[in-house]
Design an enzyme around this catalytic site. Structure first.
Site, PDB file in Angstrom:
ATOM      1  N   TYR A 186      44.593  36.086  38.964  1.00  0.00           N
ATOM      2  CA  TYR A 186      45.023  34.887  39.691  1.00  0.00           C
ATOM      3  C   TYR A 186      45.312  35.122  41.160  1.00  0.00           C
ATOM      4  O   TYR A 186      46.261  34.574  41.704  1.00  0.00           O
ATOM      5  CB  TYR A 186      46.166  34.120  39.017  1.00  0.00           C
ATOM      6  CG  TYR A 186      47.061  34.818  38.043  1.00  0.00           C
ATOM      7  CD1 TYR A 186      47.022  34.448  36.690  1.00  0.00           C
ATOM      8  CD2 TYR A 186      47.959  35.802  38.424  1.00  0.00           C
ATOM      9  CE1 TYR A 186      47.860  35.052  35.770  1.00  0.00           C
ATOM     10  CE2 TYR A 186      48.801  36.406  37.505  1.00  0.00           C
ATOM     11  CZ  TYR A 186      48.747  36.031  36.185  1.00  0.00           C
ATOM     12  OH  TYR A 186      49.578  36.622  35.268  1.00  0.00           O
ATOM     13  N   CYS A 205      34.318  48.968  37.401  1.00  0.00           N
ATOM     14  CA  CYS A 205      32.993  48.470  37.769  1.00  0.00           C
ATOM     15  C   CYS A 205      32.968  46.951  37.804  1.00  0.00           C
ATOM     16  O   CYS A 205      32.372  46.291  36.945  1.00  0.00           O
ATOM     17  CB  CYS A 205      31.962  49.001  36.788  1.00  0.00           C
ATOM     18  SG  CYS A 205      31.626  50.707  37.116  1.00  0.00           S
ATOM     19  N   GLU A 206      33.680  46.395  38.734  1.00  0.00           N
ATOM     20  CA  GLU A 206      33.751  44.955  38.975  1.00  0.00           C
ATOM     21  C   GLU A 206      33.945  44.791  40.471  1.00  0.00           C
ATOM     22  O   GLU A 206      34.889  45.374  41.032  1.00  0.00           O
ATOM     23  CB  GLU A 206      34.988  44.346  38.297  1.00  0.00           C
ATOM     24  CG  GLU A 206      34.896  44.139  36.813  1.00  0.00           C
ATOM     25  CD  GLU A 206      33.980  42.993  36.414  1.00  0.00           C
ATOM     26  OE1 GLU A 206      33.866  42.034  37.191  1.00  0.00           O
ATOM     27  OE2 GLU A 206      33.375  43.091  35.345  1.00  0.00           O
TER      28      GLU A 206
END
Ligand code: PLP
Length: 441
Positions: free
Chosen positions: A334, A361-362
């Site tokens: 958020y 891995c993002e």
């Protein structure tokens, strides 16, 4: 830079937490590590309790332990005379492991199972916060079959939505929690519960939001719930002994956040409730609250080690750390904001703009966009502040990253309260592929 609680900077320019050098903590426990300044948690707990005492109001301050659940924090909460709000069988089990006084445990949740409810009955906990009609029926069934009385609060949605600096009154509350206060659901729940043998209705509960920085939303909610209590007294002769106004008291993540003192919330809640009690000749109910974030949030600091750097010319510099969304998902989930400092170089100017990236891995795994720090080198220690709530308790093993260690520090002492996960921990639930489902068998 405004530090938190007992934090100071020593002569070497190192961040001290609970009288312990953060650089030593990083050496001893490794990174990432979440360090709690437990004196600050105690101070906050005492602050809420003293505020109600000062107002001459009977109160229970329950730690909303979804913010951070562990055996040690439950033991600390018990030491401080707090009650405990749990929301699952797992949190209840942790409380039992901590031998938390059962009569001070309140059980929340919008979809409690028979197993969880039976567990609550086995442990004879203080009360269940009943959320819906299915659950009411289940509680009644279990209570009757055991001939064991259970105290309950009815969770209601008062049609007030509070978030950060604003609150709005909505006609129809769109929430998965509780009985609607205005459309007759709460009345129906009360009628059913009042007729249930072995079920004792203590009163009403609501929780109106999080990171709330003003008192008006709480007093507005208190007024709505008191009106309902009065109506039930007038119609059914029933008097509630408890009014639970939930949690949501705001804390300072960044300099833009201006939290209030516990006294301000307690004072205004107590004034509204006692004023209405007097006006309506209604016996003054106990006021219960459920702070989570405001007890543990700013007491937590996560120490990370800086690793790789990537410069995107003209745009930004990324510094990656040895954790990320796996130990703090709030920025990705958020867009939560945090501040950070170079724990070994607190005296150096914090004037270089960098983005702190995690190692998952993002692309969205960024802890802080545009932090201002000294120029960090690989191996430097980074402290991210205010990570005590909804971080470790929401941590996961994405990319099979082990969850960090958690340490308590107070008056120069430190103690490991959750050990760092190992690779063995990560595979301990895994089972190998069986021969019969192997390819070609
Ligand atoms: N009580 C209830 C029912 C909640 O759902 C929550 C948070 O979600 C809390 C208390 C604690 O809120 P906070 O941590 O914002 O104080």
């Amino acid at each position: 830079m405004e530090l938190y609680g007992t934090q100071t900077v020593n002569g070497q320019g190192h961040l001290m937490i609970g009288g312990v050098d953060s650089v030593d903590l990083a050496h001893i426990y490794g990174t990432p590590v979440v360090v709690y300044d437990t004196a600050l948690i105690r101070e906050r707990a005492a602050g809420f309790q003293a505020a109600f005492r000062k107002m001459g109001v009977q109160a229970q301050v329950a730690y909303a332990s979804k913010a951070f659940s562990s055996v040690a924090i439950y033991q600390l909460a018990a030491e401080e005379g707090l009650s405990l709000d749990v929301v699952s069988g797992g949190e209840l089990f942790t409380a039992v492991q901590a031998d938390f006084p059962r009569e001070r445990i309140h059980f929340h949740g919008n979809n409690k199972s028979y197993m969880e409810l039976n567990f609550a009955f086995d442990e004879k906990i203080g009360c269940i916060v009943a959320d819906n009609f299915l659950e009411l029926g289940m509680i009644s069934e279990i209570a009757q079959s055991r001939k064991q009385t259970m105290k309950i609060l009815l969770r209601v949605t008062p049609g007030i939505e509070a978030h950060t600096h604003e609150f709005i009154t909505t006609g129809q509350e769109d929430s998965k929690f509780g009985f609607d206060l205005k459309n007759g659901q709460a009345d129906e729940a009360f009628r059913r519960a009042a007729d249930m043998p072995y079920v004792e209705v203590l009163g009403l509960h609501c929780h109106i939001g999080s990171q709330i920085f003003e008192t008006e939303a709480f007093t507005h909610a208190a007024h709505s719930l008191m009106e309902k209590m009065k109506a039930w007294r007038d119609e059914h002769g029933f008097v509630c002994s408890v009014l639970n106004l939930g949690g949501g008291f705001g804390i300072r993540y960044t300099d833009e956040d201006r939290p209030l003192e516990p006294m301000q919330y307690a004072e205004e809640m107590a004034e509204v409730v006692s004023g209405l009690s007097e006006e309506w000749g209604y016996p003054m109910p106990e006021i219960w609250i459920e702070p989570g974030r405001s007890l543990v949030g700013d007491a937590g600091t996560t120490l990370y080690t800086a690793g790789s750097e990537k410069q995107v010319p003209g745009i930004r510099t990324y510094i990656a750390v040895d954790g990320g969304m796996s130990d703090n998902i709030r920025p990705a989930l958020y867009d939560a904001k945090y501040t950070a400092a170079a724990a070994q170089q607190m005296h150096s100017p914090h004037d270089t703009r960098v983005t702190i990236a995690g190692k998952c891995c993002e692309s969205g795994d960024k802890l802080i966009t545009d932090a201002t720090l000294p120029r960090l080198q690989e191996g430097d220690l980074l402290a991210v502040f205010c990570t005590g709530a909804y971080t470790y308790s929401m941590a996961g093993n994405y990319n099979r990253l082990p969850r960090p260690a958690v340490v308590f520090a107070e008056e120069g002492h430190h103690q490991l309260v959750i050990r760092r996960e190992t690779y063995e921990d990560l595979t301990r639930l895994d089972l190998p592929l069986q021969q019969k489902v192997r390819k070609g068998q």
